[in-house]
Design an enzyme around this catalytic site. Structure first.
Site, PDB file in Angstrom:
ATOM      1  N   HIS A   1      -8.705  -4.357  -1.083  1.00 49.41           N
ATOM      2  CA  HIS A   1      -7.412  -3.957  -0.545  1.00 49.41           C
ATOM      3  C   HIS A   1      -7.246  -4.512   0.873  1.00 49.41           C
ATOM      4  CE1 HIS A   1      -4.107  -0.851  -0.564  1.00 49.41           C
ATOM      5  NE2 HIS A   1      -4.251  -0.957   0.747  1.00 49.41           N
TER       6      HIS A   1
ATOM      7  N   ASP B   1     -10.342  -3.278  -5.201  1.00 52.77           N
ATOM      8  CA  ASP B   1      -9.548  -2.199  -4.615  1.00 52.77           C
ATOM      9  C   ASP B   1      -9.686  -0.944  -5.474  1.00 52.77           C
ATOM     10  OD1 ASP B   1      -7.555  -0.588  -3.511  1.00 52.77           O
ATOM     11  OD2 ASP B   1      -6.032  -2.165  -3.506  1.00 52.77           O
TER      12      ASP B   1
ATOM     13  N   SER C   1       0.827  -1.192   0.000  1.00 50.64           N
ATOM     14  CA  SER C   1       0.000   0.000   0.000  1.00 50.64           C
ATOM     15  C   SER C   1       0.873   1.258   0.000  1.00 50.64           C
ATOM     16  CB  SER C   1      -0.963  -0.039   1.187  1.00 50.64           C
ATOM     17  OG  SER C   1      -2.003   0.890   1.045  1.00 50.64           O
TER      18      SER C   1
END
Length: 335
Positions: A302, A272, A169
């Protein structure tokens, strides 16, 4: 990318138990406290049963000088029984929207990874937003990468065996930018990065979508109400990170050239908001002759592997993380 958007059957009942929206009024300090007291212990609980015996590795904590202070790094070094052995070097940046987490977040995971890969791993405790907005966390991480390279011999590492940056991320965002910085930095001329692990990375803010790519960047809208991470939560993190949307050090897909970058392993999730920018960035690197490996997880959001570590795709995600690093270490550039 309709084939990626159908919810995974194992994820559906778990999603029904989760709140779909993010509380954008919560203070970052409160969210950080919740992250550290709830999420991180859960991650430790998941990974603790998989830890190798303590005798198989050692852990060292160091302080790295950065502009305006110091940051902690935690180094995991394999113990192969040969005191003179050296290992590939991996520098890891944790996720958390540039604002959440610390070196404890992925501690157990990285101990497992160090043992499985027989690699020295440097876990970076960069300073978080909003107290330390852009580009502080990025600069901290870059300083840690340079520190690791400069101290490789003291960490039982050899960059000639592999020198990788990676993270999930926000950590993937840092890794992508650091790969670009390092390519242009004379410091790395005799010790170039040999790989980048980009797991569910942020690579292009929605406000800065180039017109020519807008038709293929649909996941921000399609997954705006996704579980775990959605459009509102991303706006929250962008607000507190305070990075200009069109700055390549925020949106690395906007660099004018991606030539000469090290091989990249991508992990992308189907539900996501960051899905399509991850797919686009992989394509841009591939078109610039950077070797890439892409693993996609259809029908999950995600960080799904944190919310649902028991499902089959979470096991695949974990196995792909390990095999992706092995792929990066197996290149001709690593000896």
């Amino acid at each position: 990318m309709a084939e990626y958007a159908t919810p995974d059957p194992e994820w559906v009942p778990i999603a029904a138990t989760l709140p779909p929206q993010f509380d954008r009024n919560i203070e970052p300090a409160v969210l950080q406290e919740e992250w550290i007291t709830v999420t991180q212990p859960f991650l430790a609980q998941v990974n603790k049963p998989l830890l190798p015996d303590d005798s198989k590795y050692r852990v060292e904590d160091h302080q790295v000088p950065v502009e305006g202070g110091e940051i902690p790094v935690r180094v995991v070094i394999p113990n192969s029984g040969d005191a003179a052995a050296t290992y590939p070097l991996i520098v890891w940046m944790h996720g958390g929207g540039w604002a959440l987490g610390d070196i404890h977040q992925d501690d157990f995971l990285l101990r497992i990874l160090s043992f499985e890969l027989q690699a020295t791993i440097v876990n970076v405790g960069y300073r978080p937003a909003p107290q330390y907005p852009f580009p502080t966390g990025l600069n901290d991480s870059y300083a840690a990468v340079k520190w690791a390279a400069s101290n490789a011999d003291k960490l039982s590492a050899s960059v000639s065996k592999g020198f990788i940056v990676g993270g999930q991320s926000a950590g993937g965002n840092f890794s992508a930018v650091i790969a670009h910085r390092a390519h242009a930095d004379p410091f790395f001329q005799d010790k170039p990065l040999t790989g980048q692990h980009l797991s569910v990375p942020a690579t292009l803010r929605y406000e800065a979508y180039p017109e020519k790519y807008k038709s293929e960047l649909r996941s921000w809208e399609d997954n705006k109400d996704a579980h775990v991470l959605n459009a509102e939560s991303m706006r929250y993190f962008f607000k507190h990170y305070q990075a200009p949307a069109d700055d390549p050090e925020m949106s690395p897909a906007l660099y004018p050239s991606h030539a000469g970058l090290p091989p990249a392993h991508f992990q992308v999730c189907g539900l996501d908001p960051l899905r399509d920018e991850g797919l686009l960035y992989e394509r841009l690197l591939r078109e610039a002759d950077t070797p890439t490996r892409l693993d996609v997880y259809p029908g999950v959001p995600h960080a799904f592997q944190i919310a649902a570590p028991q499902i089959a795709l979470a096991s695949k995600f974990r196995n792909d993380t390990f095999s992706g690093f092995r792929w990066l270490l197996a290149g001709d550039h690593c000896v």
